[in-house]
Design an enzyme around this catalytic site. Structure first.
Site, PDB file in Angstrom:
ATOM      1  N   GLN A  40      -4.808  -1.666   9.388  1.00 49.61           N
ATOM      2  CA  GLN A  40      -4.659  -2.995   8.796  1.00 49.61           C
ATOM      3  C   GLN A  40      -5.251  -4.054   9.731  1.00 49.61           C
ATOM      4  O   GLN A  40      -4.993  -4.050  10.934  1.00 49.61           O
ATOM      5  CB  GLN A  40      -3.163  -3.274   8.522  1.00 49.61           C
ATOM      6  CG  GLN A  40      -2.889  -4.548   7.763  1.00 49.61           C
ATOM      7  CD  GLN A  40      -3.462  -4.560   6.341  1.00 49.61           C
ATOM      8  OE1 GLN A  40      -3.598  -3.530   5.695  1.00 49.61           O
ATOM      9  NE2 GLN A  40      -3.809  -5.731   5.857  1.00 49.61           N
ATOM     10  N   LYS A  91       0.840  -1.203   0.000  1.00 44.68           N
ATOM     11  CA  LYS A  91       0.000   0.000   0.000  1.00 44.68           C
ATOM     12  C   LYS A  91       0.877   1.256   0.000  1.00 44.68           C
ATOM     13  O   LYS A  91       0.613   2.209  -0.726  1.00 44.68           O
ATOM     14  CB  LYS A  91      -0.946  -0.020   1.216  1.00 44.68           C
ATOM     15  CG  LYS A  91      -2.038  -1.080   1.054  1.00 44.68           C
ATOM     16  CD  LYS A  91      -2.820  -1.397   2.327  1.00 44.68           C
ATOM     17  CE  LYS A  91      -3.726  -2.593   2.078  1.00 44.68           C
ATOM     18  NZ  LYS A  91      -4.537  -2.993   3.226  1.00 44.68           N
ATOM     19  N   ASP A 117     -11.105   2.603   3.616  1.00 45.26           N
ATOM     20  CA  ASP A 117     -11.365   1.155   3.537  1.00 45.26           C
ATOM     21  C   ASP A 117     -12.862   0.880   3.418  1.00 45.26           C
ATOM     22  O   ASP A 117     -13.270  -0.218   3.052  1.00 45.26           O
ATOM     23  CB  ASP A 117     -10.861   0.472   4.820  1.00 45.26           C
ATOM     24  CG  ASP A 117      -9.659  -0.427   4.580  1.00 45.26           C
ATOM     25  OD1 ASP A 117      -9.455  -0.840   3.417  1.00 45.26           O
ATOM     26  OD2 ASP A 117      -8.940  -0.709   5.550  1.00 45.26           O
TER      27      ASP A 117
HETATM   28  N1  GUN Z   1      -6.790  -7.141   5.893  1.00 42.27           N
HETATM   29  C1  GUN Z   1      -7.068  -7.918   4.820  1.00 42.27           C
HETATM   30  N2  GUN Z   1      -7.639  -7.167   3.847  1.00 42.27           N
HETATM   31  C2  GUN Z   1      -7.732  -5.907   4.323  1.00 42.27           C
HETATM   32  C3  GUN Z   1      -8.234  -4.695   3.780  1.00 42.27           C
HETATM   33  O1  GUN Z   1      -8.730  -4.612   2.658  1.00 42.27           O
HETATM   34  N3  GUN Z   1      -8.131  -3.613   4.603  1.00 42.27           N
HETATM   35  C4  GUN Z   1      -7.610  -3.681   5.848  1.00 42.27           C
HETATM   36  N4  GUN Z   1      -7.570  -2.571   6.569  1.00 42.27           N
HETATM   37  N5  GUN Z   1      -7.130  -4.779   6.366  1.00 42.27           N
HETATM   38  C5  GUN Z   1      -7.199  -5.904   5.607  1.00 42.27           C
END
Ligand code: GUN
Length: 296
Positions: A97, A53, A120
């Site tokens: 996350q 990211k 998100d």
């Molecule tokens: N963990 C697995 N996929 C995601 C996601 O799309 N966003 C976040 N914040 N954590 C994750």
């Protein structure tokens, strides 16, 4: 029949060309879009995802602010960090996350994020928006899948869409987005009896179960569009999805590979949401319509 490949890496790269142009416009308005990422603990997979990211931000000209907290961080510490980021003008998107360590209540954390920075799309406000069909920030993975489906040129309206996996992150929002596009949607999950009985009816099959080899050719209708959201590391270190790609490719009309399908799109849609947030905040006013993503 051999399926055509839906190339998520190529689509991501095309989208990112547009993103860089949007960043340039934002900068002309004195705004540098910024994404804050909070990682609690040292889950190796989460570290890789967060690294991707941060790299995607750099690739598109978005500032990233990486906040790493120890595995034993308290919920109060995480909430304090979010409060700080909610108030920071340079931060347009906040991502925590997941998963979080067990001492932290994930819902309390997600609900603490300013809904206007919830890139998100996991805050209840944005989840509710998804239910009624106008969320500010569609969750990144289903949003990416939606654009991948658009590249096939096939209208999902009236189609049988079967989603395998009912997680809050992928399966449930995916089903809502397909419903919004007027598909007839079935959600299957770990307790579903006779999975094949459902998947065989799918014109569009979306698999997000986290089980390598779950979907074999006998479970797939001839000509189906198959989207594999799974990312599984095998003991020999190979990364595979949830679908038997080589087998199912012989029956489907379109299929996503793993890697190179949904994965790159998830990160790219995070950047899309961050840009949208910066545009709404920085230069969204009556005379300026924020661009929306289109796929050619
Ligand atoms: N963990 C697995 N996929 C995601 C996601 O799309 N966003 C976040 N914040 N954590 C994750």
């Amino acid at each position: 029949m051999t399926a055509q490949i839906i190339d998520g890496k190529a689509l991501s790269q095309r989208l990112r060309v547009g993103f860089r142009e949007r960043v340039a416009v934002l900068r002309e308005h004195g705004v540098t879009p910024g994404l804050a990422v909070i990682l609690v603990g040292d889950n190796p997979a989460s570290k890789v995802y967060v690294g991707n990211k941060v790299k995607a931000c750099a690739d598109c000209g978005v500032a990233s602010f990486h906040h790493a907290l120890p595995a034993d961080a308290s919920e109060t510490e995480v909430l304090a960090r979010i409060a700080q980021l909610n108030a920071a003008p340079a931060v347009h998107g906040i991502l925590v996350q997941l998963p979080l360590p067990p001492q932290i209540d994930v819902r309390r954390v997600l609900e603490a994020i300013d809904v206007h920075k919830d890139v998100d799309g996991f805050h209840l406000y944005n989840v509710g928006g998804l239910v009624v069909g106008n969320t500010i920030f569609p969750p990144c993975t289903p949003y990416g899948v939606q654009l991948l489906l658009e590249t096939t040129g096939i209208d999902v309206a009236g189609k049988n869409a079967v989603v395998v996996g009912a997680s809050n992150i992928v399966g449930k929002p995916m089903a809502l987005m397909l419903l919004q596009k007027e598909a007839t949607v079935t959600i299957c999950h770990a307790k579903t009896r006779d999975l094949a009985q459902h998947t065989i009816l799918a014109d569009i099959l979306i698999v997000a179960a986290g089980k390598p080899g779950l979907i074999v050719p006998q479970m797939v209708k001839h000509g189906a569009i198959v989207i594999d959201v799974g990312i599984n590391r095998l003991p020999d270190n190979r990364i595979v999805g949830d679908v038997d790609f080589e087998g199912v490719k012989q029956k489907a009309s379109w299929i996503t590979p793993v890697p190179g399908g949904v994965g790159p799109m998830t990160v790219t849609m995070l950047i899309e949401n961050t840009l949208r947030s910066a545009e709404r905040k920085g230069i969204a006013h009556d005379s300026w319509d924020a661009p929306t993503v289109t796929v050619d």
